[in-house]
Design a protein around this motif. Structure first.
Motif, PDB file in Angstrom:
ATOM      1  N   LEU A 109      76.380  42.760 -42.725  1.00 14.04           N
ATOM      2  CA  LEU A 109      76.769  43.786 -43.703  1.00 14.04           C
ATOM      3  C   LEU A 109      76.928  45.142 -43.030  1.00 14.04           C
ATOM      4  O   LEU A 109      77.930  45.843 -43.224  1.00 14.04           O
ATOM      5  CB  LEU A 109      75.700  43.858 -44.807  1.00 14.04           C
ATOM      6  CG  LEU A 109      75.706  45.086 -45.706  1.00 14.04           C
ATOM      7  CD1 LEU A 109      77.030  45.268 -46.415  1.00 14.04           C
ATOM      8  CD2 LEU A 109      74.587  44.976 -46.745  1.00 14.04           C
ATOM      9  N   GLU A 165      66.090  53.893 -49.077  1.00 17.81           N
ATOM     10  CA  GLU A 165      66.009  52.566 -49.698  1.00 17.81           C
ATOM     11  C   GLU A 165      67.010  51.606 -49.064  1.00 17.81           C
ATOM     12  O   GLU A 165      66.701  50.449 -48.798  1.00 17.81           O
ATOM     13  CB  GLU A 165      66.327  52.651 -51.199  1.00 17.81           C
ATOM     14  CG  GLU A 165      65.223  53.219 -52.062  1.00 17.81           C
ATOM     15  CD  GLU A 165      65.605  53.144 -53.551  1.00 17.81           C
ATOM     16  OE1 GLU A 165      65.694  52.026 -54.080  1.00 17.81           O
ATOM     17  OE2 GLU A 165      65.828  54.210 -54.160  1.00 17.81           O
ATOM     18  N   MET A 166      68.212  52.094 -48.849  1.00 15.03           N
ATOM     19  CA  MET A 166      69.297  51.219 -48.405  1.00 15.03           C
ATOM     20  C   MET A 166      69.092  50.707 -46.985  1.00 15.03           C
ATOM     21  O   MET A 166      69.575  49.637 -46.631  1.00 15.03           O
ATOM     22  CB  MET A 166      70.629  51.961 -48.521  1.00 15.03           C
ATOM     23  CG  MET A 166      70.908  52.393 -49.948  1.00 15.03           C
ATOM     24  SD  MET A 166      72.347  53.459 -50.094  1.00 15.03           S
ATOM     25  CE  MET A 166      73.601  52.248 -50.493  1.00 15.03           C
ATOM     26  N   TRP A 182      74.515  54.361 -43.905  1.00 13.23           N
ATOM     27  CA  TRP A 182      74.528  54.499 -45.358  1.00 13.23           C
ATOM     28  C   TRP A 182      74.661  55.972 -45.754  1.00 13.23           C
ATOM     29  O   TRP A 182      75.380  56.298 -46.710  1.00 13.23           O
ATOM     30  CB  TRP A 182      73.265  53.889 -45.984  1.00 13.23           C
ATOM     31  CG  TRP A 182      73.317  52.391 -46.072  1.00 13.23           C
ATOM     32  CD1 TRP A 182      72.449  51.513 -45.508  1.00 13.23           C
ATOM     33  CD2 TRP A 182      74.286  51.595 -46.785  1.00 13.23           C
ATOM     34  NE1 TRP A 182      72.808  50.215 -45.804  1.00 13.23           N
ATOM     35  CE2 TRP A 182      73.924  50.232 -46.586  1.00 13.23           C
ATOM     36  CE3 TRP A 182      75.404  51.888 -47.554  1.00 13.23           C
ATOM     37  CZ2 TRP A 182      74.654  49.170 -47.135  1.00 13.23           C
ATOM     38  CZ3 TRP A 182      76.137  50.834 -48.114  1.00 13.23           C
ATOM     39  CH2 TRP A 182      75.754  49.494 -47.898  1.00 13.23           C
ATOM     40  N   ILE A 242      68.011  47.014 -46.488  1.00 13.26           N
ATOM     41  CA  ILE A 242      68.869  45.851 -46.738  1.00 13.26           C
ATOM     42  C   ILE A 242      69.043  45.143 -45.400  1.00 13.26           C
ATOM     43  O   ILE A 242      69.452  45.749 -44.413  1.00 13.26           O
ATOM     44  CB  ILE A 242      70.266  46.284 -47.260  1.00 13.26           C
ATOM     45  CG1 ILE A 242      70.149  47.192 -48.482  1.00 13.26           C
ATOM     46  CG2 ILE A 242      71.130  45.059 -47.546  1.00 13.26           C
ATOM     47  CD1 ILE A 242      69.584  46.554 -49.688  1.00 13.26           C
ATOM     48  N   SER A 243      68.753  43.828 -45.385  1.00 11.11           N
ATOM     49  CA  SER A 243      68.502  43.219 -44.080  1.00 11.11           C
ATOM     50  C   SER A 243      69.712  42.727 -43.301  1.00 11.11           C
ATOM     51  O   SER A 243      69.647  42.600 -42.092  1.00 11.11           O
ATOM     52  CB  SER A 243      67.524  42.058 -44.261  1.00 11.11           C
ATOM     53  OG  SER A 243      68.081  41.139 -45.164  1.00 11.11           O
ATOM     54  N   SER A 244      70.822  42.452 -43.968  1.00  4.93           N
ATOM     55  CA  SER A 244      71.938  41.814 -43.273  1.00  4.93           C
ATOM     56  C   SER A 244      72.577  42.704 -42.198  1.00  4.93           C
ATOM     57  O   SER A 244      73.093  43.782 -42.487  1.00  4.93           O
ATOM     58  CB  SER A 244      73.002  41.397 -44.282  1.00  4.93           C
ATOM     59  OG  SER A 244      74.182  41.036 -43.614  1.00  4.93           O
TER      60      SER A 244
END
Lengths: 216, 216
Positions: free
Chosen positions: A110, A101-102, A80, A105-107
């Motif tokens: 992604l 923060e990013m 990220w 994100i769990s995937s």
DNA sequence: TTATATTTTTAGACAAGCCTAAAAAATTTA
DNA sequence: TAAATTTTTTAGGCTTGTCTAAAAATATAA
């Protein structure tokens, strides 16, 4: 998968493990700006989940599973950061908090697609290696400028301090990733280091020299 | 800024407000798959923060501030959905859950840069309008296929149901955003709708016709 | 318009993750 | 090695956001 707090603990333990095998409660508390008692609570929880090896009063280490999770968080963070700098044109000193923060994100799908979209970068904007989708990455074989001999030359390749004030200072001095420098002299009085870059001399403090890494 | 739970409540209230001015406790509970008592607790909190207008037993509506926050969350959600489909090549039925997490990344600077990076898109992959950085967006002037007369033609432009099973079904039938269709016949027995698309006839159920929107 | 049903709120409890204060264990110092 | 210090853990409490069960308010029906 794991809670936000759990992920942050695993990341902190991983980071501290790079310095010393066994990590202490107080070190974790300092790293996360929390209290030792809170750390103890969480350690029990992480041990229950088999993410760390923990015996009371003995400090902790990550299990294989725990390390995998931690490396994955670092992979997400660094990808990220790369995205923010390379695609959205943020400066290297602006991206840490956003990536913080990013990274949660769990995937994984992604993240793997993001990786592909950016051409599988191997270094983040601060020179840190980005683990691949299997968690493998080159260990950094870098040295602090303060740790090399006079007349050594090398390429600026990483930083130890990721604070925006430090990064902004480096930017201002032109000391960015990829620049070639030569260590000319170390002034014995206060360990100021004199560098040469683009045929110009530049003085940096002992502190800066400690936190700026070069590849020889 | 606001907690995850607060943001999700504001989003739910906003969504329900589009159907009826005043939103009831039970409606919110259903939307968020939680209990009415939990909703009441949160409503008091949101009212304290001046994000909603709330009187006991009277239902709620968003204040101007609350609506701004809600629209901003929707902006973030839809921009991330656009990113996932256009840049990372996910399918339109795969992106909702990921965007659900990503919409809570707090930086507005990040979202504005993402918006710019993608060329300021005005519609997400499901045809929903993306609010601009001031919160302005075109209101959808779309009609469900079940609500138009026979022989009407129009462009598929949105969906009411965002579930992946519905989206996958549409994909399989070729009923995707941008396609031109004509409503040929409504079978009185069960309200099945006969469409023409690319000179071929296609039958869809009343349910599907209710959830598929066209621009005339 | 009174009885019934539904909706909403209150009361009390629980888990996660944090805190302070005090106790216990480990380490350092004398 | 005993005393002092530091580190870590335990005990008990707080907040957020959830829950169940019961009470109160509102809406519906007879």
């Amino acid at each position: 998968m794991h809670t936000l707090a759990e992920e942050n603990y695993l990341k902190a333990i991983y980071k501290l493990s790079l310095i010393a095998e066994n990590v202490s409660t107080n070190q974790i508390a300092a790293e996360l700006a929390t209290k030792a008692s809170s750390v103890t609570d969480m350690l029990r929880k992480l041990a229950d989940k088999l993410l760390i090896n923990y015996t009371r009063y003995q400090g902790v280490s990550l299990t294989q599973t725990g390390e995998k999770v931690a490396v994955n968080i670092i992979r997400r963070h660094r990808l990220w950061e790369y995205f923010l700098v390379e695609k959205l044109h943020f400066k290297w000193d602006e991206v840490h908090e956003m990536a913080e923060e990013m990274e949660h994100i769990s995937s994984n799908e992604l993240i793997d697609r993001l990786d592909e979209f950016m051409g599988f970068p191997t270094r983040d904007p601060h020179g840190d290696p980005i683990p691949d989708c299997n968690g493998n990455f080159k260990t950094n074989d870098l040295k602090a400028i303060s740790a090399v001999d006079v007349n050594t030359c090398g390429i600026i390749s990483g930083v130890r301090d990721h604070s925006s004030s430090f990064l902004q200072y480096l930017e201002k001095q032109g000391l960015t990733i990829g620049k070639k420098i030569t260590i000319k002299e170390i002034i014995t009085y206060d360990n100021t280091v004199v560098l040469q870059m683009n045929n110009k001399d530049l003085q940096i403090s002992r502190d800066v020299a400690n936190n700026l890494l070069i590849a020889l």
